[in-house]
Write a protein that holds these residues in place. Structure first.
Motif, PDB file in Angstrom:
ATOM      1  N   ASN A 184       5.607  -1.173   6.163  1.00  0.00           N
ATOM      2  CA  ASN A 184       6.928  -0.394   5.460  1.00  0.00           C
ATOM      3  C   ASN A 184       6.592   0.995   5.607  1.00  0.00           C
ATOM      4  O   ASN A 184       6.873   1.887   5.018  1.00  0.00           O
ATOM      5  CB  ASN A 184       5.932  -0.932   4.226  1.00  0.00           C
ATOM      6  CG  ASN A 184       4.152  -0.649   3.527  1.00  0.00           C
ATOM      7  OD1 ASN A 184       3.356  -0.972   4.423  1.00  0.00           O
ATOM      8  ND2 ASN A 184       3.800   0.963   2.696  1.00  0.00           N
ATOM      9  N   ARG A 185       5.552   2.000   6.103  1.00  0.00           N
ATOM     10  CA  ARG A 185       4.983   2.885   7.164  1.00  0.00           C
ATOM     11  C   ARG A 185       5.551   3.416   8.121  1.00  0.00           C
ATOM     12  O   ARG A 185       5.693   4.126   8.672  1.00  0.00           O
ATOM     13  CB  ARG A 185       3.509   3.998   6.551  1.00  0.00           C
ATOM     14  CG  ARG A 185       2.845   3.209   5.636  1.00  0.00           C
ATOM     15  CD  ARG A 185       1.543   4.057   5.287  1.00  0.00           C
ATOM     16  NE  ARG A 185       0.804   2.465   6.164  1.00  0.00           N
ATOM     17  CZ  ARG A 185      -0.499   2.391   6.651  1.00  0.00           C
ATOM     18  NH1 ARG A 185      -1.514   3.622   5.777  1.00  0.00           N
ATOM     19  NH2 ARG A 185      -1.336   2.149   7.164  1.00  0.00           N
ATOM     20  N   TYR A 218      -3.104  -2.385  -0.999  1.00  0.00           N
ATOM     21  CA  TYR A 218      -1.791  -1.200  -0.875  1.00  0.00           C
ATOM     22  C   TYR A 218      -2.814  -0.434  -0.332  1.00  0.00           C
ATOM     23  O   TYR A 218      -3.771   0.115  -1.404  1.00  0.00           O
ATOM     24  CB  TYR A 218      -1.281  -1.623  -1.840  1.00  0.00           C
ATOM     25  CG  TYR A 218      -0.244  -0.634  -1.714  1.00  0.00           C
ATOM     26  CD1 TYR A 218      -0.077   0.304  -1.536  1.00  0.00           C
ATOM     27  CD2 TYR A 218       0.652  -1.542  -1.074  1.00  0.00           C
ATOM     28  CE1 TYR A 218       1.589   1.120  -1.684  1.00  0.00           C
ATOM     29  CE2 TYR A 218       2.167  -0.772  -0.908  1.00  0.00           C
ATOM     30  CZ  TYR A 218       2.375   0.568  -0.985  1.00  0.00           C
ATOM     31  OH  TYR A 218       3.333   1.023  -0.531  1.00  0.00           O
ATOM     32  N   SER A 245      -0.462  -2.195   3.248  1.00  0.00           N
ATOM     33  CA  SER A 245       1.313  -3.235   3.795  1.00  0.00           C
ATOM     34  C   SER A 245       1.101  -3.925   2.771  1.00  0.00           C
ATOM     35  O   SER A 245       0.090  -4.332   1.089  1.00  0.00           O
ATOM     36  CB  SER A 245       0.761  -4.412   4.459  1.00  0.00           C
ATOM     37  OG  SER A 245       1.741  -5.100   5.002  1.00  0.00           O
ATOM     38  N   VAL A 246       2.337  -4.300   1.827  1.00  0.00           N
ATOM     39  CA  VAL A 246       3.428  -4.987   0.975  1.00  0.00           C
ATOM     40  C   VAL A 246       2.645  -6.611   1.230  1.00  0.00           C
ATOM     41  O   VAL A 246       2.666  -6.994   0.391  1.00  0.00           O
ATOM     42  CB  VAL A 246       4.440  -4.028   0.546  1.00  0.00           C
ATOM     43  CG1 VAL A 246       5.173  -5.242  -0.674  1.00  0.00           C
ATOM     44  CG2 VAL A 246       3.978  -2.964   0.177  1.00  0.00           C
TER      45      VAL A 246
END
Length: 340
Positions: free
Chosen positions: A90-91, A336, A339-340
């Motif tokens: 997600n980053r 978190y 990672s989600v």
């Protein structure tokens, strides 16, 4: 659009995928996808990775090192590939997937699995409430279609079971260390959820399908059936109460050993939004996970969409086996925003 058949294609047409490229082959879900493809033995798998990456990759993959600032290096890495699987954290830079899609079109990659692998983003209410900062997913799919060289298939598998159950109370409501569980509403709302290995098998089986039906009498599934569509499969369609029953069996504990509370899903979702607004990104996970448990049924795509599990030949899994993995995962304390 009229149905195309393999029998009508020109000489030299291959009715199967041979070469597959994957981005994120060393990542959480990408690792399992890569391993499943390698185990199936039907494809040559190439891992697209940054030139300076030190992430371990599954044994047996070819490696193509790229520079995302160099369009030519991406195109070169994707030349000759039939399919591109994109899995990213997600980053990851927001333009990274855009660059991959553009390079895939230039290289003539026929199929793209964009970076999704989660909740039912085709459900407008659910997706609106979760993607409240914008709908990048739809933008990527529109980009693929606009370029006109590739087709997309979006994998909808629900959240990852062992990660989500063992990853903290902000996800499926369980805290193994504290022996607490927060039921959203009454805890009876069923959602679809998948193990990492099942996601890997689902993608591998999908890419092992024929590209086209052989002729009018062919009733088997093919990739063309899923062209520019959402593919639904999962491991379990379960409620939090059913998850707790599995947890009790695995841990050898009783319900009385756990502190069980109830919280309205709508109120919990709103609290997650408030936490995000205050800079606490645990609220993002709380908001997102809670929303799939709304009583509108949006998290239960077994009921609303139907599953392709049988079409893909996916096995029925032992829930307790993966609850045990979740218990072990919880000991790592991953929180978190890693990672989600």
């Amino acid at each position: 659009m009229a149905q195309s058949y393999a029998k009508n294609q020109p000489a030299g047409f291959k009715n199967h995928i041979e070469n597959v490229a994957i981005v994120g082959a060393g990542g959480q879900v990408g690792k399992f996808i890569a391993e499943a493809i390698l185990a199936a033995g039907k494809h040559t798998l190439t891992a697209i990775t940054r030139a300076d990456s030190t992430t371990p990759l599954p044994s047996g993959v070819r490696v193509a090192r790229v520079d995302y600032a160099d369009r030519a290096s991406l195109i070169s890495a994707l030349q000759g590939q039939d399919a591109l699987i994109i899995t990213m954290g997600n980053r990851a830079p927001p333009d990274q997937q855009t660059k991959l899609i553009e390079a895939a079109a230039e290289a003539g990659v026929r199929w793209i699995l964009p970076n999704e692998y989660g909740y039912d983003i085709a459900d407008p209410g659910l997706h609106k409430d979760i993607a409240n900062l914008g709908d990048a997913h739809a933008e990527y799919r529109r980009q693929i279609e606009a370029l006109g060289k590739s087709s997309w298939i979006s994998v909808v598998c629900g959240f990852w079971y062992e990660f989500s159950l063992g990853g903290g109370a902000e996800r499926y409501g369980f805290d193994f260390g504290k022996k607490t569980v927060a039921f959203f509403d009454d805890g009876n709302t069923k959602i679809d959820t998948s193990t990492w290995p099942q996601v890997g098998r689902g993608v591998a089986q999908l890419l092992g399908l024929k590209v086209l039906k052989e002729d009018e009498s062919d009733e088997g599934a093919c990739l063309e059936d899923f062209k520019d569509k959402f593919l639904y499969f999962s491991s379990f369609c379960v409620s939090q109460r059913e998850m707790l029953e599995s947890v009790l069996r695995v841990t050898g504990t009783k319900a009385g050993d756990w502190k069980i509370t109830n919280e309205g899903s709508v109120e919990r979702y709103k609290k997650g939004i408030e936490m995000m607004q205050q800079g606490d990104m645990v609220g993002f996970a709380q908001m997102m996970y809670t929303r799939v448990f709304y009583q509108d049924g949006s998290g239960n795509f077994t009921k609303s969409r139907g599953l392709a599990n049988d079409v893909l030949g996916l096995p029925k899994e032992d829930m307790d086996e993966y609850t045990a993995k979740a218990f072990e995962f919880s000991k790592k304390g991953l929180k978190y925003p890693s990672s989600v």
